[in-house]
Design a protein around this motif. Structure first.
Motif, short mmCIF file in Angstrom:
data_model
loop_
_atom_site.label_atom_id
_atom_site.label_comp_id
_atom_site.label_asym_id
_atom_site.label_seq_id
_atom_site.Cartn_x
_atom_site.Cartn_y
_atom_site.Cartn_z
N GLU A 26 28.25 22.17 76.37
CA GLU A 26 29.02 23.58 77.17
C GLU A 26 28.41 24.58 76.46
OE1 GLU A 26 32.51 20.06 77.65
OE2 GLU A 26 32.46 21.18 76.04
N ARG A 27 29.39 25.41 77.09
CA ARG A 27 29.22 26.78 77.13
C ARG A 27 30.33 27.50 76.07
NH1 ARG A 27 29.24 32.34 80.24
NH2 ARG A 27 29.01 33.51 78.52
N SER A 28 30.05 28.10 74.47
CA SER A 28 31.37 28.36 74.01
C SER A 28 31.62 29.59 73.89
CB SER A 28 31.39 27.40 72.75
OG SER A 28 30.51 27.86 72.31
N ILE A 29 33.00 30.31 72.94
CA ILE A 29 32.56 31.72 73.07
C ILE A 29 32.92 32.53 71.57
CG2 ILE A 29 34.49 33.43 73.17
CD1 ILE A 29 34.60 32.18 75.94
N ASN A 30 32.40 33.09 71.38
CA ASN A 30 32.41 33.21 69.52
C ASN A 30 32.54 35.29 70.16
OD1 ASN A 30 32.12 34.33 66.80
ND2 ASN A 30 30.47 33.22 66.24
N ARG A 31 33.87 35.69 70.13
CA ARG A 31 33.85 36.93 70.53
C ARG A 31 34.62 37.12 69.31
NH1 ARG A 31 30.60 39.65 71.96
NH2 ARG A 31 31.40 42.22 72.58
N VAL A 32 35.06 38.73 68.35
CA VAL A 32 35.97 39.24 67.55
C VAL A 32 35.52 41.10 68.39
CG1 VAL A 32 35.97 40.80 64.65
CG2 VAL A 32 34.89 37.82 65.73
N GLN A 33 37.21 41.40 68.43
CA GLN A 33 37.21 42.68 68.25
C GLN A 33 37.98 42.65 66.94
OE1 GLN A 33 39.70 42.65 72.15
NE2 GLN A 33 37.64 44.10 72.70
N LEU A 34 37.85 44.13 66.40
CA LEU A 34 38.03 44.71 64.89
C LEU A 34 38.04 46.32 65.27
CD1 LEU A 34 35.72 43.30 62.41
CD2 LEU A 34 38.66 42.61 63.30
N LEU A 35 39.57 46.96 65.09
CA LEU A 35 40.33 48.05 64.79
C LEU A 35 40.34 48.93 63.94
CD1 LEU A 35 40.53 50.70 66.78
CD2 LEU A 35 42.97 49.66 67.16
N GLY A 36 39.63 49.55 63.15
CA GLY A 36 40.04 50.28 61.94
C GLY A 36 39.12 51.35 61.47
N ARG A 37 38.94 51.54 60.65
CA ARG A 37 38.09 52.50 59.92
C ARG A 37 36.99 52.14 58.39
NH1 ARG A 37 40.36 57.34 60.69
NH2 ARG A 37 42.65 57.72 61.55
N VAL A 38 36.31 52.76 58.80
CA VAL A 38 34.90 53.07 58.32
C VAL A 38 35.67 52.81 57.06
CG1 VAL A 38 33.13 53.45 57.86
CG2 VAL A 38 33.40 53.06 59.99
N GLY A 39 35.02 52.06 55.61
CA GLY A 39 34.80 51.73 54.99
C GLY A 39 33.82 52.88 53.65
N GLN A 40 32.72 53.01 53.58
CA GLN A 40 31.68 53.48 53.16
C GLN A 40 30.51 54.12 54.14
OE1 GLN A 40 31.11 49.88 52.99
NE2 GLN A 40 29.21 49.97 53.27
N ASP A 41 29.75 54.98 53.95
CA ASP A 41 28.36 55.56 55.30
C ASP A 41 27.31 54.13 55.37
OD1 ASP A 41 29.87 57.93 55.74
OD2 ASP A 41 28.22 59.23 54.19
N PRO A 42 26.98 53.75 56.87
CA PRO A 42 26.25 52.52 56.74
C PRO A 42 25.45 52.69 56.32
CG PRO A 42 26.17 54.28 58.81
CD PRO A 42 27.83 54.48 57.45
N VAL A 43 24.60 51.61 55.49
CA VAL A 43 22.95 51.68 55.06
C VAL A 43 22.04 50.94 55.72
CG1 VAL A 43 23.87 52.01 52.72
CG2 VAL A 43 23.58 49.42 53.59
N MET A 44 20.60 51.42 55.89
CA MET A 44 20.27 50.31 56.47
C MET A 44 18.72 49.56 55.99
SD MET A 44 17.56 51.23 60.46
CE MET A 44 18.67 52.36 61.51
N ARG A 45 19.24 48.18 56.48
CA ARG A 45 17.95 47.97 55.06
C ARG A 45 17.19 47.10 55.94
NH1 ARG A 45 22.52 45.08 52.01
NH2 ARG A 45 23.25 46.60 50.37
N GLN A 46 15.72 46.59 55.43
CA GLN A 46 15.11 46.41 56.23
C GLN A 46 13.82 45.04 55.51
OE1 GLN A 46 11.65 48.77 58.39
NE2 GLN A 46 11.50 46.73 59.13
N VAL A 47 14.04 43.86 56.13
CA VAL A 47 13.78 42.32 54.97
C VAL A 47 12.25 42.30 55.86
CG1 VAL A 47 13.94 39.97 54.45
CG2 VAL A 47 16.33 41.58 54.93
N GLU A 48 11.71 42.33 54.45
CA GLU A 48 10.20 42.19 54.68
C GLU A 48 10.04 41.13 55.96
OE1 GLU A 48 6.58 40.85 52.63
OE2 GLU A 48 7.89 41.96 51.93
N GLY A 49 9.17 41.69 56.91
CA GLY A 49 8.82 40.34 58.50
C GLY A 49 10.30 40.76 59.45
#
Length: 147
Positions: A26-49
């Motif tokens: 059966e189809r299910s739902i996993n859905r989230v909506q959040l409204l707020g303020r960002v805590g720190q500037d984003p970081v971009m990470r890359q794990v090998e592969g």
């Protein structure tokens, strides 16, 4: 709106039959909506592969009145801040989030909940809850100031 959403959900419930007639998916739902303020500037990470991911934190607040004046304007106001870890894997959105999301920005994040484990630097196994974002709506002037 709720009636329309419920009708949509019920129409979207799909059952798939496999060669094993006792197994029904059966189809299910996993859905989230959040409204707020960002805590720190984003970081971009890359794990090998693996593809890169943009990560940032988002704070949401819950406020309530306590004491004698719960139904009136008197009483103590309490607030609880909850911090959420947001990960953006979607290529275009990942790059926009990395470039334009900034500490203090007010944003709406839509996505799904993901639970996982990791081993910290002390070799202790920890659990993590993450919001996997598939849409970000910028509500602050920060985005407009940078374009």
């Amino acid at each position: 709106i709720l009636r329309t959403a419920n009708g949509y959900i019920f129409r979207q419930v799909v059952r798939f039959r496999t060669t094993d007639s006792s197994l029904i998916l059966e189809r299910s739902i996993n859905r989230v909506q959040l409204l707020g303020r960002v805590g720190q500037d984003p970081v971009m990470r890359q794990v090998e592969g693996r593809n890169p991911v943009t990560i940032f934190s988002l704070a949401t607040n819950e406020m309530w009145r306590s004491g004698e004046g719960e139904m009136s304007s008197t009483g103590d106001v309490s607030q609880k801040t909850t911090w959420h870890r947001v990960s953006v894997f979607k290529p275009g959105l990942r790059d926009v989030a990395y470039q334009y999301v900034r500490k203090g920005s007010r944003i709406l994040v839509e996505g799904k909940l993901d639970y996982g484990e990791y081993v910290d630097k002390n070799q202790v196994r920890r659990q993590a809850t993450t919001i996997i974002a598939d849409n970000i709506v910028f509500l602050s002037d920060n985005m407009r100031d940078r374009t």
